[in-house]
Design a protein around this motif. Structure first.
Motif, mmCIF file in Angstrom:
data_model
loop_
_atom_site.group_PDB
_atom_site.id
_atom_site.type_symbol
_atom_site.label_atom_id
_atom_site.label_comp_id
_atom_site.label_asym_id
_atom_site.label_seq_id
_atom_site.Cartn_x
_atom_site.Cartn_y
_atom_site.Cartn_z
ATOM 1 N N LEU A 89 10.201 2.510 -0.318
ATOM 2 C CA LEU A 89 9.454 1.853 0.754
ATOM 3 C C LEU A 89 9.881 0.401 0.929
ATOM 4 C CD1 LEU A 89 7.089 2.207 2.800
ATOM 5 C CD2 LEU A 89 5.603 1.275 1.013
ATOM 6 N N TRP A 90 10.173 -0.278 -0.187
ATOM 7 C CA TRP A 90 10.533 -1.695 -0.108
ATOM 8 C C TRP A 90 12.036 -1.935 -0.004
ATOM 9 C CZ3 TRP A 90 6.842 -4.696 -3.943
ATOM 10 C CH2 TRP A 90 5.592 -4.835 -3.325
ATOM 11 N N GLU A 91 12.800 -0.907 0.276
ATOM 12 C CA GLU A 91 14.249 -1.070 0.418
ATOM 13 C C GLU A 91 14.619 -2.113 1.472
ATOM 14 O OE1 GLU A 91 18.234 -0.644 1.825
ATOM 15 O OE2 GLU A 91 16.475 -0.015 2.973
ATOM 16 N N PRO A 92 13.925 -2.165 2.635
ATOM 17 C CA PRO A 92 14.262 -3.209 3.614
ATOM 18 C C PRO A 92 14.095 -4.626 3.070
ATOM 19 C CG PRO A 92 12.951 -1.483 4.639
ATOM 20 C CD PRO A 92 12.911 -1.232 3.166
ATOM 21 N N ALA A 97 16.129 -10.059 2.092
ATOM 22 C CA ALA A 97 15.116 -10.831 1.378
ATOM 23 C C ALA A 97 14.759 -12.125 2.076
ATOM 24 C CB ALA A 97 15.589 -11.124 -0.046
ATOM 25 N N SER A 98 15.648 -12.636 2.956
ATOM 26 C CA SER A 98 15.401 -13.915 3.607
ATOM 27 C C SER A 98 14.296 -13.837 4.648
ATOM 28 C CB SER A 98 16.691 -14.432 4.262
ATOM 29 O OG SER A 98 17.131 -13.518 5.259
ATOM 30 N N SER A 99 14.077 -12.671 5.226
ATOM 31 C CA SER A 99 13.097 -12.578 6.310
ATOM 32 C C SER A 99 12.006 -11.546 6.081
ATOM 33 C CB SER A 99 13.815 -12.244 7.627
ATOM 34 O OG SER A 99 14.487 -10.996 7.529
ATOM 35 N N LEU A 100 12.201 -10.612 5.145
ATOM 36 C CA LEU A 100 11.211 -9.569 4.909
ATOM 37 C C LEU A 100 10.540 -9.802 3.564
ATOM 38 C CD1 LEU A 100 13.222 -6.459 6.139
ATOM 39 C CD2 LEU A 100 11.351 -7.592 7.322
ATOM 40 N N VAL A 101 9.238 -10.002 3.585
ATOM 41 C CA VAL A 101 8.471 -10.261 2.377
ATOM 42 C C VAL A 101 7.672 -9.002 2.029
ATOM 43 C CG1 VAL A 101 6.648 -11.663 1.336
ATOM 44 C CG2 VAL A 101 8.324 -12.719 2.872
ATOM 45 N N PRO A 102 7.698 -8.551 0.773
ATOM 46 C CA PRO A 102 6.922 -7.371 0.389
ATOM 47 C C PRO A 102 5.441 -7.552 0.725
ATOM 48 C CG PRO A 102 8.391 -8.023 -1.369
ATOM 49 C CD PRO A 102 8.440 -9.121 -0.358
ATOM 50 N N ARG A 103 4.822 -6.515 1.246
ATOM 51 C CA ARG A 103 3.433 -6.595 1.672
ATOM 52 C C ARG A 103 2.496 -6.473 0.483
ATOM 53 N NH1 ARG A 103 3.778 -1.961 4.979
ATOM 54 N NH2 ARG A 103 1.544 -1.740 4.654
ATOM 55 N N VAL A 230 14.541 -14.550 -11.961
ATOM 56 C CA VAL A 230 14.332 -13.943 -10.648
ATOM 57 C C VAL A 230 12.850 -13.948 -10.351
ATOM 58 C CG1 VAL A 230 14.567 -11.848 -9.261
ATOM 59 C CG2 VAL A 230 16.351 -12.467 -10.895
ATOM 60 N N LYS A 231 12.512 -14.315 -9.108
ATOM 61 C CA LYS A 231 11.114 -14.360 -8.713
ATOM 62 C C LYS A 231 10.939 -13.574 -7.427
ATOM 63 C CE LYS A 231 7.300 -17.596 -8.779
ATOM 64 N NZ LYS A 231 6.909 -18.827 -9.460
ATOM 65 N N ALA A 232 9.872 -12.789 -7.361
ATOM 66 C CA ALA A 232 9.578 -12.059 -6.133
ATOM 67 C C ALA A 232 9.149 -13.051 -5.055
ATOM 68 C CB ALA A 232 8.479 -11.042 -6.372
ATOM 69 N N PRO A 233 9.512 -12.793 -3.800
ATOM 70 C CA PRO A 233 9.152 -13.725 -2.728
ATOM 71 C C PRO A 233 7.676 -13.641 -2.371
ATOM 72 C CG PRO A 233 10.260 -11.785 -1.832
ATOM 73 C CD PRO A 233 10.316 -11.663 -3.322
ATOM 74 N N GLY A 234 7.200 -14.657 -1.676
ATOM 75 C CA GLY A 234 5.838 -14.648 -1.164
ATOM 76 C C GLY A 234 4.789 -14.803 -2.246
ATOM 77 N N GLU A 235 3.579 -14.366 -1.928
ATOM 78 C CA GLU A 235 2.437 -14.555 -2.818
ATOM 79 C C GLU A 235 2.506 -13.709 -4.094
ATOM 80 O OE1 GLU A 235 -1.082 -12.292 -0.849
ATOM 81 O OE2 GLU A 235 0.361 -12.754 0.724
ATOM 82 N N LEU A 236 3.408 -12.726 -4.106
ATOM 83 C CA LEU A 236 3.513 -11.857 -5.278
ATOM 84 C C LEU A 236 4.217 -12.514 -6.452
ATOM 85 C CD1 LEU A 236 4.455 -8.394 -3.717
ATOM 86 C CD2 LEU A 236 2.285 -9.045 -4.769
ATOM 87 N N GLY A 237 5.070 -13.507 -6.168
ATOM 88 C CA GLY A 237 5.927 -14.059 -7.212
ATOM 89 C C GLY A 237 5.186 -14.550 -8.437
ATOM 90 N N GLU A 238 4.205 -15.416 -8.241
ATOM 91 C CA GLU A 238 3.474 -16.004 -9.371
ATOM 92 C C GLU A 238 2.673 -14.946 -10.114
ATOM 93 O OE1 GLU A 238 0.157 -19.530 -10.117
ATOM 94 O OE2 GLU A 238 1.432 -19.573 -8.322
ATOM 95 N N LEU A 239 2.079 -14.016 -9.364
ATOM 96 C CA LEU A 239 1.278 -12.971 -9.988
ATOM 97 C C LEU A 239 2.145 -12.060 -10.856
ATOM 98 C CD1 LEU A 239 -1.437 -11.533 -10.286
ATOM 99 C CD2 LEU A 239 -0.908 -10.269 -8.195
ATOM 100 N N ILE A 240 3.308 -11.682 -10.356
ATOM 101 C CA ILE A 240 4.203 -10.818 -11.133
ATOM 102 C C ILE A 240 4.656 -11.526 -12.404
ATOM 103 C CG2 ILE A 240 6.494 -9.745 -11.134
ATOM 104 C CD1 ILE A 240 6.034 -9.018 -8.213
ATOM 105 N N ASP A 241 4.936 -12.815 -12.316
ATOM 106 C CA ASP A 241 5.331 -13.568 -13.511
ATOM 107 C C ASP A 241 4.251 -13.496 -14.587
ATOM 108 O OD1 ASP A 241 7.795 -14.273 -12.625
ATOM 109 O OD2 ASP A 241 7.317 -16.356 -12.178
#
Length: 262
Positions: A89-92, A97-103, A230-241
């Protein structure tokens, strides 16, 4: 009597079909032992995995499940879950990565599926992107053959010896390296979910080791905590860390993860 069937997976120790009948659509799983090779030891537990999963699903209250034995191992039949898995689902997002942020809503669906299992007193033990099926109405968490939390018939049970190393928590890796076995825990599930979200969003594993490294070398890197920068983009990054914290007690609970996403 099936009216249609499709081979989904055919790998060492396991074969899965999607089968359609007049009663509905089902996943049919067949398990058999993995023979030893020059690179890999024998894995007899794969023969028991389908029946063990069937027993776990029964313990969790799912009634439309059947399982049993055949001459080389065990099998189960369970309702089919429609939808792509998290990684597909998150392949796009990985492609652009520059324009599509995981929901965050997709991540929340995965969290809620795992939280439901944890609320029943179970740990999944094998959390990975392919095991989250994002359906039109809800996300389903599948493949519970390694789950721990309740009684399983002794004839179908086997020790927990870790999971796919990409998603294995450091404490699990250390235990497997030192004793050959480990204890599946909810804290390790949270780590595995963080690693699953990270690789699905970015394409990168949480821990750095050579792609062709032997399994013990991979586990040693995980146990040491050799995190990639490596950090996930958007609001998920800090939470995943936070979910990928080295010490289990430093990770948020699955309920805290869900609260943060909401």
């Amino acid at each position: 009597m099936p009216v249609a069937q499709r081979l989904v997976t055919d790998r060492r120790g396991s074969t899965v079909w999607e089968v359609e009948s007049r009663r509905g659509r089902y996943a049919v799983k067949l398990g058999y032992p993995i023979e030893a090779t020059t690179d890999w030891p024998a894995q007899p537990w794969t023969a028991l995995a389908p029946a063990r999963e069937g027993a776990v699903l029964h313990r969790l209250g799912f009634e439309e499940i059947a399982y049993g034995e055949w001459e080389r191992g065990t099998w189960n039949i369970q309702p089919w879950h429609e939808g792509p898995d998290l990684y597909r689902l998150w392949e796009p997002c990985r492609r652009d990565a520059s324009s599509l942020v995981p929901r965050a809503g997709v991540a929340l669906g995965c969290v809620e599926a795992l939280a439901e299992l944890h609320a029943k007193g179970w740990a999944h033990g094998d959390v990975q992107p392919a095991h989250f099926i994002v359906g039109p109405e809800r996300t389903s968490l599948i493949d519970l053959a390694l789950a721990r939390g309740g009684h399983v018939p002794e004839s179908y049970d086997f020790p927990f010896r870790g999971c796919l190393v990409h998603y294995e928590a450091p404490e699990i890796a250390r235990s497997v390296l030192s004793t050959g076995e480990a204890q599946a825990t909810r804290e390790a599930d949270v780590y595995a979910l963080g690693a699953s979200l990270l690789i699905s969003a970015t394409g990168w594993r949480a821990v750095e080791y050579p792609d062709d490294a032997p399994r013990p070398v991979q586990r040693a890197a995980v146990a040491k905590g050799s995190r990639r920068p490596v950090k996930a983009p958007g609001e998920l990054g800090e939470l995943i860390d936070a979910m990928l914290s080295h010490a289990p007690e430093d990770r948020p609970t699955i309920h805290e993860v869900g609260k943060a996403l909401r």
